[in-house]
Design a protein around this motif. Structure first.
Motif, PDB file in Angstrom:
ATOM      1  N   SER A  34     -13.558   3.643  24.827  1.00 21.63           N
ATOM      2  CA  SER A  34     -14.621   2.667  24.507  1.00 21.63           C
ATOM      3  C   SER A  34     -14.121   1.236  24.684  1.00 21.63           C
ATOM      4  CB  SER A  34     -15.134   2.866  23.086  1.00 21.63           C
ATOM      5  OG  SER A  34     -15.853   4.064  22.986  1.00 21.63           O
ATOM      6  N   ARG A  38     -15.512  -1.432  27.377  1.00 20.72           N
ATOM      7  CA  ARG A  38     -15.958  -2.777  26.992  1.00 20.72           C
ATOM      8  C   ARG A  38     -15.242  -3.839  27.821  1.00 20.72           C
ATOM      9  NH1 ARG A  38     -16.251  -0.834  22.107  1.00 20.72           N
ATOM     10  NH2 ARG A  38     -14.122  -1.335  21.520  1.00 20.72           N
ATOM     11  N   ARG A  43     -19.688  -4.617  27.835  1.00 18.17           N
ATOM     12  CA  ARG A  43     -20.581  -4.146  26.768  1.00 18.17           C
ATOM     13  C   ARG A  43     -20.129  -2.758  26.327  1.00 18.17           C
ATOM     14  NH1 ARG A  43     -23.797  -0.312  29.148  1.00 18.17           N
ATOM     15  NH2 ARG A  43     -24.180  -0.557  31.350  1.00 18.17           N
ATOM     16  N   ASP A  44     -20.677  -2.322  25.205  1.00 19.62           N
ATOM     17  CA  ASP A  44     -20.366  -0.975  24.734  1.00 19.62           C
ATOM     18  C   ASP A  44     -21.061   0.057  25.611  1.00 19.62           C
ATOM     19  OD1 ASP A  44     -18.753  -1.664  22.566  1.00 19.62           O
ATOM     20  OD2 ASP A  44     -20.467  -1.961  21.236  1.00 19.62           O
TER      21      ASP A  44
END
Length: 140
Positions: A34, A38, A43-44
């Motif tokens: 994750s 990012r 962004r996630d």
């Protein structure tokens, strides 16, 4: 082309690879993946359509395992040498394809390495299962 295929072996591979993916991208490397995502994308990860994404992932895994089964059949692989064949297939096709994400798309090296690592282990697992099980299921 699909004569004498052991669909049970294929199903076992798909289940094992999906479980591997759950562990790899969850408790084992989920946070690192994750963070790398990012850093690369800004962004996630979008989890709003997780059911669709996971369903497509299962279809993708099924295609991968069927393709590996086909390669094994064409090459006459029926021993643990299949693990080496699976690694060769991973290296020549999967690794080189995924390397494009780093070379041209600018994704973070750690993101690409996490994804490539999963794929390598997946090919190793599938290669082992397909090597150890008979090429086709016998009819009763």
């Amino acid at each position: 082309m699909f004569k004498n295929i052991n669909w049970i072996a294929i199903l076992i591979c798909v289940v094992l690879l999906e479980a591997l993916g759950f562990l790899w991208y969850g408790p084992v490397l989920g946070e690192a993946w994750s963070a790398a995502y990012r850093d690369s994308i800004g962004r996630d990860p979008d989890m709003s359509n997780i059911v669709v994404a996971q369903s497509l992932g299962v279809v993708n895994t099924l295609i991968l395992v069927i393709g590996l089964t086909w390669v094994f059949a064409r090459m006459g692989v029926n021993s643990l040498a299949g693990i080496g064949t699976a690694v060769a297939v991973w290296f020549f096709f999967n690794f080189t394809t995924m390397a494009i994400e780093y070379i041209y798309m600018g994704l973070a090296p750690n993101l690409v390495l996490i994804n490539m690592g999963y794929q390598l282990v997946a090919y190793l697992v599938a290669g082992a299962v397909l090597s150890l099980m008979p090429r086709h299921a016998r009819s009763a």
